[in-house]
Design a protein around this motif. Structure first.
Motif, mmCIF file in Angstrom:
data_model
loop_
_atom_site.group_PDB
_atom_site.id
_atom_site.type_symbol
_atom_site.label_atom_id
_atom_site.label_comp_id
_atom_site.label_asym_id
_atom_site.label_seq_id
_atom_site.Cartn_x
_atom_site.Cartn_y
_atom_site.Cartn_z
ATOM 1 N N LEU A 296 0.836 -1.209 0.000
ATOM 2 C CA LEU A 296 0.000 0.000 0.000
ATOM 3 C C LEU A 296 0.864 1.250 0.000
ATOM 4 C CD1 LEU A 296 -2.825 1.230 0.122
ATOM 5 C CD2 LEU A 296 -2.716 1.054 2.620
ATOM 6 N N LEU A 297 1.919 1.241 0.802
ATOM 7 C CA LEU A 297 2.804 2.401 0.870
ATOM 8 C C LEU A 297 3.512 2.618 -0.458
ATOM 9 C CD1 LEU A 297 3.810 4.558 2.822
ATOM 10 C CD2 LEU A 297 5.583 2.981 3.591
ATOM 11 N N ALA A 298 3.977 1.537 -1.090
ATOM 12 C CA ALA A 298 4.628 1.662 -2.393
ATOM 13 C C ALA A 298 3.653 2.189 -3.447
ATOM 14 C CB ALA A 298 5.193 0.306 -2.834
ATOM 15 N N THR A 299 2.390 1.787 -3.358
ATOM 16 C CA THR A 299 1.381 2.259 -4.310
ATOM 17 C C THR A 299 1.149 3.751 -4.158
ATOM 18 O OG1 THR A 299 0.310 0.082 -4.287
ATOM 19 C CG2 THR A 299 -0.996 1.932 -5.093
ATOM 20 N N VAL A 300 1.037 4.221 -2.925
ATOM 21 C CA VAL A 300 0.816 5.656 -2.678
ATOM 22 C C VAL A 300 2.029 6.470 -3.114
ATOM 23 C CG1 VAL A 300 0.454 7.389 -0.875
ATOM 24 C CG2 VAL A 300 -0.826 5.244 -0.819
ATOM 25 N N ILE A 301 3.216 6.008 -2.770
ATOM 26 C CA ILE A 301 4.435 6.726 -3.156
ATOM 27 C C ILE A 301 4.566 6.765 -4.680
ATOM 28 C CG2 ILE A 301 6.961 6.659 -3.104
ATOM 29 C CD1 ILE A 301 5.850 7.599 -0.494
ATOM 30 N N GLY A 302 4.273 5.643 -5.340
ATOM 31 C CA GLY A 302 4.334 5.612 -6.794
ATOM 32 C C GLY A 302 3.341 6.578 -7.420
ATOM 33 N N PHE A 303 2.150 6.667 -6.858
ATOM 34 C CA PHE A 303 1.144 7.625 -7.314
ATOM 35 C C PHE A 303 1.682 9.054 -7.288
ATOM 36 C CE2 PHE A 303 -1.831 10.701 -5.406
ATOM 37 C CZ PHE A 303 -2.731 10.876 -6.453
ATOM 38 N N LEU A 304 2.318 9.421 -6.198
ATOM 39 C CA LEU A 304 2.805 10.791 -6.040
ATOM 40 C C LEU A 304 4.032 11.066 -6.916
ATOM 41 C CD1 LEU A 304 2.335 10.945 -2.179
ATOM 42 C CD2 LEU A 304 1.040 12.272 -3.863
ATOM 43 N N LEU A 305 4.950 10.100 -6.990
ATOM 44 C CA LEU A 305 6.169 10.307 -7.773
ATOM 45 C C LEU A 305 5.860 10.415 -9.264
ATOM 46 C CD1 LEU A 305 9.239 10.464 -8.025
ATOM 47 C CD2 LEU A 305 9.295 7.957 -8.011
ATOM 48 N N ILE A 306 5.050 9.509 -9.787
ATOM 49 C CA ILE A 306 4.752 9.539 -11.216
ATOM 50 C C ILE A 306 3.798 10.680 -11.545
ATOM 51 C CG2 ILE A 306 3.888 8.215 -13.172
ATOM 52 C CD1 ILE A 306 6.584 7.302 -11.941
ATOM 53 N N GLY A 307 2.953 11.074 -10.600
ATOM 54 C CA GLY A 307 2.148 12.271 -10.803
ATOM 55 C C GLY A 307 3.018 13.493 -11.031
ATOM 56 N N ALA A 308 4.093 13.594 -10.252
ATOM 57 C CA ALA A 308 5.033 14.699 -10.443
ATOM 58 C C ALA A 308 5.697 14.633 -11.808
ATOM 59 C CB ALA A 308 6.093 14.677 -9.339
ATOM 60 N N CYS A 309 6.130 13.434 -12.211
ATOM 61 C CA CYS A 309 6.809 13.296 -13.507
ATOM 62 C C CYS A 309 5.878 13.602 -14.672
ATOM 63 C CB CYS A 309 7.371 11.875 -13.641
ATOM 64 S SG CYS A 309 8.701 11.489 -12.472
ATOM 65 N N SER A 310 4.618 13.203 -14.583
ATOM 66 C CA SER A 310 3.666 13.480 -15.658
ATOM 67 C C SER A 310 3.371 14.963 -15.768
ATOM 68 C CB SER A 310 2.370 12.704 -15.421
ATOM 69 O OG SER A 310 2.602 11.319 -15.489
ATOM 70 N N ALA A 311 3.250 15.631 -14.635
ATOM 71 C CA ALA A 311 3.036 17.080 -14.668
ATOM 72 C C ALA A 311 4.241 17.787 -15.281
ATOM 73 C CB ALA A 311 2.772 17.598 -13.255
ATOM 74 N N VAL A 312 5.449 17.295 -14.995
ATOM 75 C CA VAL A 312 6.653 17.863 -15.600
ATOM 76 C C VAL A 312 6.617 17.718 -17.112
ATOM 77 C CG1 VAL A 312 9.144 17.507 -15.877
ATOM 78 C CG2 VAL A 312 8.154 17.626 -13.594
ATOM 79 N N GLU A 313 6.197 16.555 -17.589
ATOM 80 C CA GLU A 313 6.150 16.317 -19.034
ATOM 81 C C GLU A 313 5.249 17.333 -19.733
ATOM 82 O OE1 GLU A 313 4.076 12.771 -21.153
ATOM 83 O OE2 GLU A 313 6.187 12.203 -20.943
ATOM 84 N N ALA A 314 4.033 17.515 -19.190
ATOM 85 C CA ALA A 314 3.120 18.484 -19.789
ATOM 86 C C ALA A 314 3.664 19.905 -19.667
ATOM 87 C CB ALA A 314 1.752 18.383 -19.121
ATOM 88 N N ALA A 315 4.291 20.223 -18.542
ATOM 89 C CA ALA A 315 4.828 21.564 -18.331
ATOM 90 C C ALA A 315 5.931 21.888 -19.331
ATOM 91 C CB ALA A 315 5.361 21.692 -16.901
ATOM 92 N N VAL A 316 6.801 20.921 -19.580
ATOM 93 C CA VAL A 316 7.909 21.151 -20.507
ATOM 94 C C VAL A 316 7.394 21.367 -21.931
ATOM 95 C CG1 VAL A 316 9.927 20.075 -21.584
ATOM 96 C CG2 VAL A 316 9.635 19.978 -19.107
#
Length: 407
Positions: free
Chosen positions: A211-231
């Motif tokens: 569960l902890l890995a799932t939540v952390i993965g959600f937040l980390l990849i959410g950040a990376c996806s937002a970066v992609e759109a921002a760039v």
């Protein structure tokens, strides 16, 4: 590096890593290709963000299901079926004129049928190396997958901007077929059989580490996806800057993974690595706000800093999951972690798209920074939930069965 060389000399390791990287190469192209194609067809980043969200939600929904199917019907059957459907959906996105709703439907189908290569290969790893090599292998895998994020954005940006977005999607379909066939036909995929899980679907999420890995993965990849759109919004899609800056982000991750992959993973490892990501993204918000979008060097420098923490954080995620579940549950566990990551990708892309339309690229960098900061806070607050892998291997817990006794 000597440890990595020893790993790659182990029979089958180099082959399976190369095959799965090729099969997963479209993962680094599809989001950007859809973003460029839908924005070009509709004229709005908000619509493109919705289509990306639909594709990510499809992947998130199917990930645990198709991963668990591999224990029932076998890896090759599931991978062949999902690859075939995914190719058909990508071809429809490329060749069939439609409105936003139509793009969302086929984006959803493409997401639902994304081949579970990541769950398959990380279930195979413990069966092809010894226990001592497993944690370094997870670190090497997390690092080398950044090759996808270094090359794929550049390739798809060149094709989509210099040739056409339709041709970009057709290229993705071709690689899905070729890379998928290579991985599916690899001897290890046929040799390793996942036992059928004896627990109900979803029960593995009851394990705190998963569960902890799932939540952390959600937040980390959410950040990376937002970066992609921002760039993409920062530099537009009329040149190569967006692809090159995203490649720089991944270079930082690759360097961080190779440099820190040998460091033992204690309970605080995740918090430290996510803090590095957060610092780089917070600086990027101020860089874009202060000097504007015309200087890719400064944005790239910020993203190198942020990227240094990405692959090491993923390595912790993979290793802690492997060490905490039974072998029969590993594929489903990785499927749920993938679901968390893809929901994060959906929300990160959608939030970034609307913030770009509303306040500009700086808003999307701000969203990415928020995702990363919350991830670091969660890792700190629940540090006792992370296993201490220092001096311990990351092999899955063996499956055991009752032994009949004659009395």
């Amino acid at each position: 590096m000597s440890a990595y060389r020893d790993l790659l000399r182990t029979p089958g390791v180099a082959r399976i890593i190369a095959a799965q990287l090729t099969a997963r190469f479209p993962n680094g192209m599809t989001s950007l290709a859809i973003l460029l194609h839908v924005e070009q067809q509709t004229g709005t980043y908000g619509a493109a963000g919705l289509v990306l969200a639909a594709a990510s939600i499809g992947q998130a929904t199917a990930g645990p299901v198709t991963s668990r199917w591999m224990g029932i019907w076998g890896m090759r059957r599931v991978l062949t079926l999902t690859t075939s459907v995914c190719v058909a959906a990508v071809l429809a996105l490329a060749l069939v004129p439609m409105g936003v709703a139509g793009y969302m439907v086929f984006g959803l189908i493409a997401g639902l049928s994304t081949p579970p290569v990541q769950s398959a290969v990380r279930t195979i790893y413990p069966k092809i190396v010894n226990a001592r090599q497993l944690t370094p292998l997870f670190s090497l895998d997390a690092s080398l997958q950044e090759i996808i994020w270094i090359l794929a954005p550049v390739v798809i940006t060149i094709v989509a901007t210099q040739v056409g977005t339709v041709e970009g999607l057709l290229l993705i379909a071709f690689i899905l077929v070729a890379g998928g066939a290579w991985f599916i036909l690899s001897p290890e995929v046929g040799r390793v059989r996942i036992p059928r899980s004896r627990r109900g679907f979803g029960r593995v999420l009851g394990k705190p580490v998963v569960l902890l890995a799932t939540v952390i993965g959600f937040l980390l990849i959410g950040a990376c996806s937002a970066v992609e759109a921002a760039v993409v919004a920062t530099f537009g899609h009329g040149g190569l800057e967006a692809g090159l800056v995203l490649a720089v982000f991944s270079v930082g991750s690759l360097a961080g993974g190779l440099a820190f992959g040998h460091i033992p993973m204690g309970p605080w490892a995740m918090a430290r690595r996510l803090s590095v990501v957060a610092v780089g993204l917070v600086i990027a918000v101020f860089v874009v706000g202060d000097i504007g979008p015309s200087t890719p060097w400064w944005v790239g420098a910020c993203l190198v800093v942020a990227g240094i923490g990405v692959a090491p954080a993923l390595a912790v995620m993979f290793a802690m999951t492997s060490a905490s579940v039974k072998f029969s549950e590993t594929a489903e566990a990785y499927g749920w972690i993938g679901t968390g990551q893809l929901i994060g990708a959906a929300l990160g892309s959608a939030a970034a798209g609307f913030l770009i339309d509303g306040v500009g690229p700086a808003g999307a960098y701000g969203a990415a920074a928020c995702f990363a900061m919350v991830g670091a806070i969660v890792a700190t607050a629940f540090v006792r939930g992370f296993p201490d892998l220092r001096g311990r291997d990351a092999s899955p817990i063996p499956d055991t069965e009752p032994v009949p006794v004659i009395t």
